[in-house]
Design an enzyme around this catalytic site. Sequence first.
Site, PDB file in Angstrom:
ATOM      1  N   CYS A 198       0.844  -1.196   0.000  1.00 47.24           N
ATOM      2  CA  CYS A 198       0.000   0.000   0.000  1.00 47.24           C
ATOM      3  C   CYS A 198       0.878   1.245   0.000  1.00 47.24           C
ATOM      4  CB  CYS A 198      -0.912  -0.032   1.226  1.00 47.24           C
ATOM      5  SG  CYS A 198      -1.702   1.538   1.603  1.00 47.24           S
ATOM      6  N   CYS A 244       0.370   3.683   2.917  1.00 49.41           N
ATOM      7  CA  CYS A 244       0.860   3.092   4.171  1.00 49.41           C
ATOM      8  C   CYS A 244       2.366   3.303   4.298  1.00 49.41           C
ATOM      9  CB  CYS A 244       0.540   1.599   4.216  1.00 49.41           C
ATOM     10  SG  CYS A 244      -1.221   1.203   4.089  1.00 49.41           S
TER      11      CYS A 244
END
Length: 324
Positions: free
Chosen positions: A241, A244
């Site tokens: 991600c 993230c």
Amino acid sequence: MLPHTTLHCTSLYTHSFKFPLSFRSMATITNFVAKPPLSLSSIPKASSLYHHRSFLSSVTKLKPLATKLEAKQARFNFTTKATAAPGTKKVGSDERVVRVHSIAEFDEALQSAKNKLVVVEFATSHSSESKKMYPFMVDLSRTCGDVEFLLVMGDENEKTRELCRREKIEKVPHFSFYKSMEKIHEEEGIDGNQLVGDVLYYGDSHSAVVQLHNREDVEKLIQDHKVDHKLIVLDVGLKHCGPCVKVYPTVVKLSKRMEDTVVFARMNGDENDSCLQFLKDMEVVEVPTFLFIRDGEICGRYVGSGKGELIGEILRYQGVRVTY
């Protein structure tokens, strides 16, 4: 049939990660969702493991700034005496960046690293972008002693070209990340700051951020801090991600600055079945999601990767008045 839903990676890239999950609530969580306190102990544990697909097939790709890998025989040695291209960072001592010359050497290096993170830069002698990125590899090699760094010059000889073909390297500079002989992430066309963030995200093992690998780890962490009543900030994300990865250096910095009052922890939902089930139980449908826990109860959450917004939310749940 259980309904399917999509676990979204919030906007840094236009990429979604699909989970075959069935949630009690199908509503998409947005920033600053106000939810009533939820006791973790009241959530039933899963009776069986939940199976999900591998994420290696959906590696996040950035728009490449890279040059195509061409078969050239010229050999380039990255040294401190080399003439740097404009804007290139000065290279320090690079003895920890190991240059490999064949598939056999490459596989041996991965095997020797065992469960350590291995970062590999695939470069060519004619690529100015490769030359600009290499100094960042060197700096990281000096500061990250628990991470191994390899350099592959794709145009060095036929053996390195064969290695690039096997690893499906088409453009350089290309960075691949391995653990236990398995490729866990790869990117191309990134800058130095993104490389630093990637290494920190995938190789962090010694910061103040507590690494959680299952529901039992979460319950133990909560139990450990019921006495001191510290706020627990649980960063829930995915391996591949982009947002993230982007926000994680901020999490690490905050964990050091707020260590007296706040406990920071992290869990990757796609690490194993237990983590995936935990995301389902917490009704997490977008990542990164930050859960704020105090005295065993979830008192709030924030969804997103904004540094200022995250700090504001942490202060708010510590009782500090924050205006936006």
